[in-house]
Design an enzyme around this catalytic site. Structure first.
Site, PDB file in Angstrom:
ATOM      1  N   PRO A 165       8.166   7.138  14.273  1.00 52.42           N
ATOM      2  CG  PRO A 165       8.431   9.059  15.923  1.00 52.42           C
ATOM      3  CD  PRO A 165       7.983   7.147  15.864  1.00 52.42           C
ATOM      4  N   GLY A 212       3.884   5.385  10.890  1.00 52.99           N
ATOM      5  CA  GLY A 212       2.801   5.316  10.156  1.00 52.99           C
ATOM      6  C   GLY A 212       1.589   5.976  10.192  1.00 52.99           C
ATOM      7  NE  ARG A 252       3.855  10.369   5.508  1.00 54.27           N
ATOM      8  CZ  ARG A 252       3.709  10.121   4.583  1.00 54.27           C
ATOM      9  NH1 ARG A 252       3.904  11.073   3.705  1.00 54.27           N
ATOM     10  NH2 ARG A 252       3.994   8.820   3.969  1.00 54.27           N
ATOM     11  NE  ARG A 270       5.301  11.616  -0.076  1.00 54.98           N
ATOM     12  CZ  ARG A 270       3.829  12.028   0.446  1.00 54.98           C
ATOM     13  NH1 ARG A 270       3.141  13.682  -0.366  1.00 54.98           N
ATOM     14  NH2 ARG A 270       3.278  11.313   0.583  1.00 54.98           N
ATOM     15  CB  CYS A 296      13.637  16.179 -20.435  1.00 56.94           C
ATOM     16  SG  CYS A 296      13.999  18.797 -20.598  1.00 56.94           S
TER      17      CYS A 296
HETATM   18  N1  LLP Z   1       9.582   2.514   9.895  1.00 55.55           N
HETATM   19  C1  LLP Z   1       9.757   1.394   9.041  1.00 55.55           C
HETATM   20  C2  LLP Z   1       9.938  -0.028   8.733  1.00 55.55           C
HETATM   21  C3  LLP Z   1       9.078   1.926   7.865  1.00 55.55           C
HETATM   22  O1  LLP Z   1       9.127   1.325   6.485  1.00 55.55           O
HETATM   23  C4  LLP Z   1       8.815   3.389   7.547  1.00 55.55           C
HETATM   24  C5  LLP Z   1       8.242   4.646   5.940  1.00 55.55           C
HETATM   25  C6  LLP Z   1       8.540   3.971   8.894  1.00 55.55           C
HETATM   26  C7  LLP Z   1       8.778   3.104  10.541  1.00 55.55           C
HETATM   27  C8  LLP Z   1       8.333   5.742   9.332  1.00 55.55           C
HETATM   28  O2  LLP Z   1       6.626   5.392   8.432  1.00 55.55           O
HETATM   29  P1  LLP Z   1       5.972   6.600   8.304  1.00 55.55           P
HETATM   30  O3  LLP Z   1       6.473   7.094  10.229  1.00 55.55           O
HETATM   31  O4  LLP Z   1       7.352   7.767   7.928  1.00 55.55           O
HETATM   32  O5  LLP Z   1       4.281   6.703   7.695  1.00 55.55           O
HETATM   33  N2  LLP Z   1       8.715   7.992   0.668  1.00 55.55           N
HETATM   34  C9  LLP Z   1       6.941   7.536   0.906  1.00 55.55           C
HETATM   35  C10 LLP Z   1       6.927   7.075   2.005  1.00 55.55           C
HETATM   36  C11 LLP Z   1       7.584   5.440   2.687  1.00 55.55           C
HETATM   37  C12 LLP Z   1       7.806   5.267   4.137  1.00 55.55           C
HETATM   38  C13 LLP Z   1       8.687   3.919   4.151  1.00 55.55           C
HETATM   39  N3  LLP Z   1       8.715   3.349   5.137  1.00 55.55           N
HETATM   40  C14 LLP Z   1       5.972   9.208   1.255  1.00 55.55           C
HETATM   41  O6  LLP Z   1       6.484  10.248   0.002  1.00 55.55           O
HETATM   42  O7  LLP Z   1       5.047   9.330   0.930  1.00 55.55           O
END
Ligand code: LLP
Length: 412
Positions: free
Chosen positions: A274, A239, A276, A312, A342
């Protein structure tokens, strides 16, 4: 920090000219920088040094095999949410005992595959799922290690589609009923409750919601101990946000320091997921301007990258920085950067100040390394893009561009 920079007005991915890559591999084109990936993984992982921990890259952010392999070789575990992601993580050489499996709808066949592989643990999101895992494990003569994903009801202050830790969200078990769930789990023959888990959302730009969730989990841990349930793992999910535009998320080291203070004496092994923050700014998408057009209210740059390649902006209204691959020093103008699909929602940017580029010239869309290619589709029968990894002056074709034949190969 990333390794995409203009040198004398021309964009380079590490030591390689992006124009050369676009000429050779075509556009739209994803390019990932190995040095950036390594640096991001190292910065994140070392932020938790001194603490017994495992950094599990969230495969959904970028599931390319070569990229998973690169991170796996640095010691990363993987956070998966499907049998397909399990398959990829194992193919990339990641050892099963470094894999955690989250997700609200694991099917019996996927649970079986994960038990067969011997993953570290399931992050269980409902009592119904617990019973299913117990049943499958019993059938296989195995004991499944599990955590419950606890929904701490904390507002992560992010986009509503990627906020997951509030009671109105579908994720996890509410904290009030979680104690009963552990009691139940402890009494099942083929379940071993080994951890606690939570993931409150994505693209968080403040540490406070993480700390608020952590306090609730640590208080919960005390209650578990009181009940004689002894767990070993605390999975804090992913997150941590990145800077797409002007966001100022905490640096991983700051994030790590803040969490470490609260975690030092828990005796728990910490798992982090992590996605993103590792991959987001390690990748760009290159697209070519096909046409330009103007009407009395708008100037359009019609490019060959579309919402099927990078959804996105269309889906979340997300901002991605855009620039010329080769700077020409022309005056700027306000443009909508749109794809050929389209749908009026097919745009990469709206009302964006950009230099007046011409057809045939290329643009770079930054911060496309996470949730870029993984969310791409074949909508409008568009073959999916090529993915490259650049490592110094070496170029690895991490995924070939799809062909028309690929589009129809499973159709009978
Ligand atoms: N762990 C779990 C259980 C998750 O559901 C997620 C992301 C992560 C870890 C990784 O989160 P990060 O570190 O990447 O924030 N498609 C969206 C993001 C969806 C995230 C879903 N879960 C976007 O493009 O912003």
């Amino acid at each position: 920090m990333h390794h995409f920079e203009h040198r004398d007005g021309k964009l380079f991915a590490e030591e390689v000219s992006v124009t050369t890559l676009a000429e050779k591999y075509g556009t739209p084109l994803y390019i990932y920088s190995a040095a950036t990936l390594r640096r991001h993984f190292e910065a994140f992982d070392s932020a938790f040094s001194g603490l017994d921990h495992l950094t599990c890259f969230s495969v959904k952010a970028n599931s390319n095999l070569s990229l998973l392999k690169l991170l796996g070789e640095m010691g990363a575990g993987m956070d998966i949410v499907s049998g397909g992601e399990l398959y990829r993580a194992l193919k990339a050489g990641v050892s099963a005992d470094k894999i955690v499996y989250s997700g609200v709808g694991k099917r019996a066949s996927e649970i079986r595959e994960a038990l067969e592989a011997g993953i570290l643990m399931f992050n269980v999101e409902s009592v119904a799922e617990l019973h299913k895992i117990n049943e499958v494990a019993a059938d296989m003569g195995k004991v499944a290690k599990i955590s419950f994903r606890i929904n701490p009801d904390v507002d992560p202050q992010t986009h509503p589609y990627i906020s997951t830790g509030m009671q109105k969200n579908k994720f996890g078990l509410d904290i009030e009923h979680s104690l009963e769930a552990y009691e139940l789990a402890a009494g099942l023959d083929n379940i071993d409750p080994v951890g606690m888990d939570c993931h409150i959302g994505s693209q968080l730009t403040s540490i406070d919601p993480f700390l608020e969730a952590l306090d609730k989990l640590l208080a919960f841990h005390e209650k578990l101990k009181g009940m004689g349930i002894d767990i070993q793992y605390l999975d804090l999910g992913g997150g941590l946000g990145i800077s797409y535009e002007a966001e100022e998320p905490p640096h991983p080291s700051e994030f790590g320091e803040a969490l470490k203070k609260k975690l030092a004496d828990t005796g728990l092994k910490i798992i982090l997921e992590p996605g993103r923050v590792i991959a987001g700014n390690a990748g760009v998408m290159i697209t070519e301007v096909v046409y330009t057009k103007s009407n009395p209210t708008k100037n359009f740059l019609i490019v060959d990258g579309a919402m099927n390649d990078l959804i996105r902006p269309s889906l979340y209204g997300s901002y991605h920085q855009i620039a010329e691959v080769e700077e020409h020093g022309r005056a700027s103008e306000t443009f909508d950067v749109v794809g050929p699909i389209c749908e009026s929602g097919d745009f990469l940017a709206r009302d964006r100040e950009l230099p007046e580029v011409e057809a045939g010239e290329r643009l770079v869309v930054y911060s496309a390394g996470a949730y870029g290619f993984t969310m791409s589709s074949n909508y409008n029968s568009r073959p999916r893009a090529c993915e490259l990894i650049v490592d110094g002056d070496e170029v690895i074709v991490a995924r070939k561009r799809e062909t028309y034949e690929d589009l129809i190969k499973n159709e009978l």
